[in-house]
Every structure is written in C-alpha cells, then in structure tokens.
Design a protein around this motif. Structure first.
Motif, PDB file in Angstrom:
ATOM      1  N   UNK A 201      -6.845   5.909  -4.899  1.00 29.94           N
ATOM      2  CA  UNK A 201      -6.697   6.100  -3.448  1.00 29.94           C
ATOM      3  C   UNK A 201      -7.946   5.805  -2.630  1.00 29.94           C
ATOM      4  N   UNK A 202      -9.123   6.198  -3.107  1.00 25.91           N
ATOM      5  CA  UNK A 202     -10.313   5.945  -2.290  1.00 25.91           C
ATOM      6  C   UNK A 202     -10.616   4.455  -2.211  1.00 25.91           C
ATOM      7  N   UNK A 203     -10.291   3.706  -3.265  1.00 28.40           N
ATOM      8  CA  UNK A 203     -10.488   2.255  -3.233  1.00 28.40           C
ATOM      9  C   UNK A 203      -9.495   1.615  -2.268  1.00 28.40           C
ATOM     10  N   UNK A 204      -8.251   2.091  -2.278  1.00 32.73           N
ATOM     11  CA  UNK A 204      -7.249   1.601  -1.337  1.00 32.73           C
ATOM     12  C   UNK A 204      -7.684   1.883   0.097  1.00 32.73           C
ATOM     13  N   UNK A 205      -8.208   3.082   0.347  1.00 29.24           N
ATOM     14  CA  UNK A 205      -8.666   3.431   1.692  1.00 29.24           C
ATOM     15  C   UNK A 205      -9.801   2.513   2.143  1.00 29.24           C
ATOM     16  N   UNK A 206     -10.750   2.239   1.264  1.00 30.22           N
ATOM     17  CA  UNK A 206     -11.891   1.399   1.618  1.00 30.22           C
ATOM     18  C   UNK A 206     -11.457  -0.055   1.833  1.00 30.22           C
ATOM     19  N   UNK A 207     -10.617  -0.576   0.954  1.00 28.78           N
ATOM     20  CA  UNK A 207     -10.176  -1.970   1.070  1.00 28.78           C
ATOM     21  C   UNK A 207      -9.412  -2.199   2.363  1.00 28.78           C
ATOM     22  N   UNK A 208      -8.461  -1.317   2.663  1.00 26.16           N
ATOM     23  CA  UNK A 208      -7.653  -1.488   3.867  1.00 26.16           C
ATOM     24  C   UNK A 208      -8.478  -1.273   5.125  1.00 26.16           C
ATOM     25  N   UNK A 209      -9.418  -0.332   5.077  1.00 27.14           N
ATOM     26  CA  UNK A 209     -10.313  -0.151   6.219  1.00 27.14           C
ATOM     27  C   UNK A 209     -11.128  -1.410   6.473  1.00 27.14           C
ATOM     28  N   UNK A 210     -11.664  -1.996   5.433  1.00 32.24           N
ATOM     29  CA  UNK A 210     -12.477  -3.202   5.587  1.00 32.24           C
ATOM     30  C   UNK A 210     -11.668  -4.333   6.210  1.00 32.24           C
ATOM     31  N   UNK A 211     -10.422  -4.517   5.755  1.00 33.57           N
ATOM     32  CA  UNK A 211      -9.574  -5.554   6.329  1.00 33.57           C
ATOM     33  C   UNK A 211      -9.245  -5.257   7.785  1.00 33.57           C
ATOM     34  N   UNK A 212      -8.995  -3.996   8.088  1.00 32.53           N
ATOM     35  CA  UNK A 212      -8.699  -3.604   9.462  1.00 32.53           C
ATOM     36  C   UNK A 212      -9.893  -3.892  10.370  1.00 32.53           C
ATOM     37  N   UNK A 213     -11.068  -3.529   9.933  1.00 30.69           N
ATOM     38  CA  UNK A 213     -12.270  -3.720  10.743  1.00 30.69           C
ATOM     39  C   UNK A 213     -12.549  -5.208  10.946  1.00 30.69           C
ATOM     40  N   UNK A 214     -12.538  -5.981   9.866  1.00 32.33           N
ATOM     41  CA  UNK A 214     -12.899  -7.396   9.956  1.00 32.33           C
ATOM     42  C   UNK A 214     -11.869  -8.222  10.705  1.00 32.33           C
ATOM     43  N   UNK A 215     -10.622  -7.761  10.742  1.00 39.13           N
ATOM     44  CA  UNK A 215      -9.566  -8.502  11.448  1.00 39.13           C
ATOM     45  C   UNK A 215      -9.385  -8.042  12.882  1.00 39.13           C
ATOM     46  N   UNK A 216     -10.097  -6.999  13.284  1.00 36.15           N
ATOM     47  CA  UNK A 216      -9.889  -6.448  14.613  1.00 36.15           C
ATOM     48  C   UNK A 216      -8.599  -5.667  14.721  1.00 36.15           C
ATOM     49  N   UNK A 217      -8.190  -5.023  13.622  1.00 34.22           N
ATOM     50  CA  UNK A 217      -7.011  -4.164  13.653  1.00 34.22           C
ATOM     51  C   UNK A 217      -5.698  -4.894  13.493  1.00 34.22           C
ATOM     52  N   UNK A 218      -5.659  -5.935  12.649  1.00 34.15           N
ATOM     53  CA  UNK A 218      -4.432  -6.745  12.522  1.00 34.15           C
ATOM     54  C   UNK A 218      -3.692  -6.555  11.205  1.00 34.15           C
ATOM     55  N   UNK A 219      -4.038  -5.536  10.435  1.00 31.11           N
ATOM     56  CA  UNK A 219      -3.371  -5.305   9.147  1.00 31.11           C
ATOM     57  C   UNK A 219      -2.253  -4.287   9.292  1.00 31.11           C
ATOM     58  N   UNK A 220      -1.089  -4.598   8.711  1.00 36.04           N
ATOM     59  CA  UNK A 220      -0.008  -3.635   8.532  1.00 36.04           C
ATOM     60  C   UNK A 220       0.168  -3.419   7.043  1.00 36.04           C
ATOM     61  N   UNK A 221       0.106  -2.162   6.616  1.00 40.89           N
ATOM     62  CA  UNK A 221       0.141  -1.831   5.191  1.00 40.89           C
ATOM     63  C   UNK A 221       1.550  -1.417   4.792  1.00 40.89           C
ATOM     64  N   UNK A 222       2.302  -2.353   4.239  1.00 41.39           N
ATOM     65  CA  UNK A 222       3.606  -2.035   3.677  1.00 41.39           C
ATOM     66  C   UNK A 222       3.433  -1.545   2.255  1.00 41.39           C
ATOM     67  N   UNK A 223       3.998  -0.369   1.946  1.00 43.16           N
ATOM     68  CA  UNK A 223       3.796   0.241   0.633  1.00 43.16           C
ATOM     69  C   UNK A 223       5.131   0.579  -0.018  1.00 43.16           C
ATOM     70  N   UNK A 224       5.138   0.551  -1.338  1.00 45.91           N
ATOM     71  CA  UNK A 224       6.309   0.933  -2.106  1.00 45.91           C
ATOM     72  C   UNK A 224       5.901   1.295  -3.520  1.00 45.91           C
ATOM     73  N   UNK A 225       6.903   1.569  -4.358  1.00 43.35           N
ATOM     74  CA  UNK A 225       6.621   1.999  -5.727  1.00 43.35           C
ATOM     75  C   UNK A 225       7.024   0.962  -6.767  1.00 43.35           C
ATOM     76  N   UNK A 226       7.801  -0.063  -6.362  1.00 39.54           N
ATOM     77  CA  UNK A 226       8.175  -1.092  -7.314  1.00 39.54           C
ATOM     78  C   UNK A 226       9.287  -0.670  -8.249  1.00 39.54           C
ATOM     79  N   UNK A 227       9.542  -1.521  -9.240  1.00 45.91           N
ATOM     80  CA  UNK A 227      10.676  -1.329 -10.144  1.00 45.91           C
ATOM     81  C   UNK A 227      10.314  -1.551 -11.606  1.00 45.91           C
TER      82      UNK A 227
END
Length: 351
Positions: A144-170
C-alpha cells in the motif's frame, strides 16, 4: 482515548472527499436528493497497452493518445493489468473467481502487457489535458505505501490527471506468484485504499489494522488533487463492492453484463444509488462509466449523429463517462480529425 481509537477516529474522517475537477452536483428533486446526471459527462477512448503478439514498438499507442489529447478527448482508459499469467484462462469466464460470464481473456498466457503506471508516465510526459485511467490496477498485489507513493507521483507530475481504477482480478495463479492470498483479495484491496487515502491526506499518519501497523509516518509530496487521487471502483453490486464504493469511490466501473449493456446498466444505477445511500454516502458524488452505444451503417462504419441521439437519455439516467471502442484510423492525423468530430458532437448533445 487509546492510540488505536484515535487512529480509527482520524481514519473515519477520511471517507470520500470530492476531488477538484469533480464539481458538486446541483440539487434537484425532493428531500434534498441529487441527480448523478448533473456531473459533467465525459468522453473516453481506449489506450491498448496490451498485445496478443510481439510488437517492434509501442509508439503508435502513444501517438494515438497524443492525437486524442489534441482532439479534446476527456480521458484515455488504459486496458487492464496483469503482472504474470498462469495457464487456467478459463477462470476468466467464471464469476465465482471474479470473471465475467461467457467472457474470454484477450490474450493467451504469453500476451504482452505493459505496466500501467509506467505507460501512464510516458503518456503524461507528452500530453497536456487528457486524463489517464487505469482499468484496472490489481491493487492487492502492491504494497500500500508503494501504491500511495507511485500514484501521488503521477498525480503531481501530470497536474492531477490520473484516475485510479482498482479491482481484484480473477486469476488465482497471479496472486500465488506474488505471494498474496487470493481468498483475501477483497479485504487487501480495502486495506490498500485505506492506507493510500491516509497517506494522501494526512501530514503525520498512523494506522492500525490486522494487516499493518505504523505510527507517525510522513509521505511527501501530497497529490495536487484535493482529497487524493480519484479512485474508481470496479465490480458488481455485491455488498463488499458497495461498501468500497461508498467509502472510497469517485466513480463506479460496472462489471459483467452491466459493463457491456447500457440497458442493464441503467437499472443497475438505480440499485447502486439505493445501496450506496444505505451506506451513508450521497450517490450524486459518484460517476458511472458506460460504453458509447455506437450505431453503424451497412458498411460497418460508425455514424456520429445516430449514435449521439441516445446520449442525452443515458446521461439523464446517470451515465457520466462514455467510452468509445472501435478501430480508429491508424494515421495519427486522421485519427485526430475523426476524434475531434466525435468530441464536438458529444459536447453539443451534452451541453
């Protein structure tokens, strides 16, 4: 008050907050009810970051997204994630494992899949306005902390253009290879989102759960999007998915039949609103993804005008994102011209 109780109180305050770019809907109707249709409708195309065959280059994918950005498309949806594959692909058609009834996996076990976050970073670097959405990230496979850091970095560098779609798979084999218990994947997704929301919003974070404990943890920078990266929840309207959507979701990614048939989806939206309301969440905050009901002529060519005739009623019913999926021209300039015409028509019928 114990430290654990204090942590629970702090986390309770982290229930959904509407990020910037997702405007508060206008109140309509009686008893303070609101309509999802008041959210701004958006037009999306697909970014195919998977391939059943080897590719000499992925540049054509990135050229297409640049063309979509110039044409004014709202969002590019990156096709699903798989880190590794087992050989039991029949599980994709089994709803009990998380698959879709009658579904067929797009590739064999040796299909080529790019990492969505690395692909997104590449696309963000050469675009200006288009949003990028994961569809979907298997969040339980990541710490989880790696996911938080990665998505934050993308959000910051893109100027807030990331949408995080999440699921559990099959695919159980994928979880086994990652050393993650497949039978706990739902809880692990909730756990990941709990930690992400905490680290996205709290300067000094403490957390306690059966899976993880930490105290006085700092993570900077924070997302530029207030409230954190927008999270879209994938799944059918089973109780765990409804609770997850109520707690964390900016948007809902319907699965199975509702994800393919807008007539079914319209009825499911009514149910979703009712179920989410029971969880204490105002459903007017929640965006809903649907497929654009493309009309074709006798030669198999998509028709803009007849297609757009169905859009206003679907917006009124609660669909806020319309995903177009058909072969665009291979030439980037021709694709840009074609997408611009669809964008213009969409804006006209949803103004």
């Amino acid at each position: 008050m114990t430290a654990r109780t204090q942590q629970r109180v702090r986390f309770a305050a982290l229930r959904f907050r509407r990020p910037a770019g997702y405007p508060a809907p206008a109140r309509i109707g009686g008893r303070g009810r609101t309509a999802v249709a008041s959210l701004k409708p958006e037009l999306s195309v697909f970014a195919f970051i998977l391939s059943p065959e080897p590719r000499d280059s992925w540049e054509s994918v990135f050229e297409f997204i640049r063309a979509a950005d110039r044409a004014g498309v709202d969002r590019a949806v990156m096709t699903g994630e798989h880190v590794v594959f087992g050989e039991n692909l029949e599980a994709y058609a089994d709803p009990k494992s998380g698959g879709r009834t009658g579904g067929k996996q797009l590739t064999d076990p040796d299909g080529y899949y790019l990492d969505p976050f690395i692909a997104a970073a590449t696309m963000f670097a050469t675009t200006k306005n288009i949003r990028l959405a994961t569809n979907v990230i298997l969040a339980p496979l990541r710490r989880p902390i790696v996911l938080a850091k990665t998505t934050t970095s993308l959000d910051v560098l893109s100027g807030g253009r990331l949408d995080l779609g999440v699921g559990v798979g099959w695919q159980k084999e994928e979880y086994v290879a990652a050393g993650v218990p497949f039978e706990k994947r739902g809880r692990l997704l909730d756990h990941a989102l709990e930690v992400c929301k905490l680290l996205w919003t709290e300067k000094r974070a403490s957390y306690s759960s059966p899976e993880l404990e930490f105290e006085n943890i700092h993570m900077m920078p924070k997302p530029v999007t207030p409230g954190g990266v927008p999270v879209w929840i994938s799944g059918n309207l089973k109780p765990p998915v409804v609770r997850r959507l109520a707690r964390f979701g900016c948007g809902w990614l319907p699965w199975s039949e509702a994800g393919q048939d807008n007539a079914v989806l319209v009825e499911e939206i009514k149910l979703m609103r009712e179920l989410v309301s029971r969880e204490g969440r105002d459903p007017s905050d929640i965006q809903v993804s649907g497929m654009m009901p493309v009309v074709y002529d006798a030669a198999g060519q998509p028709l803009i005008g007849p297609t757009m005739e169905a859009v206003p009623a679907l917006v009124e019913a609660g669909i806020t994102e319309f995903r177009i999926r058909f072969p665009w021209p291979e030439d980037p300039a021709a694709a840009e011209d074609a997408m611009r015409k669809w964008v213009q028509a969409f804006r006209e019928v949803t103004a």
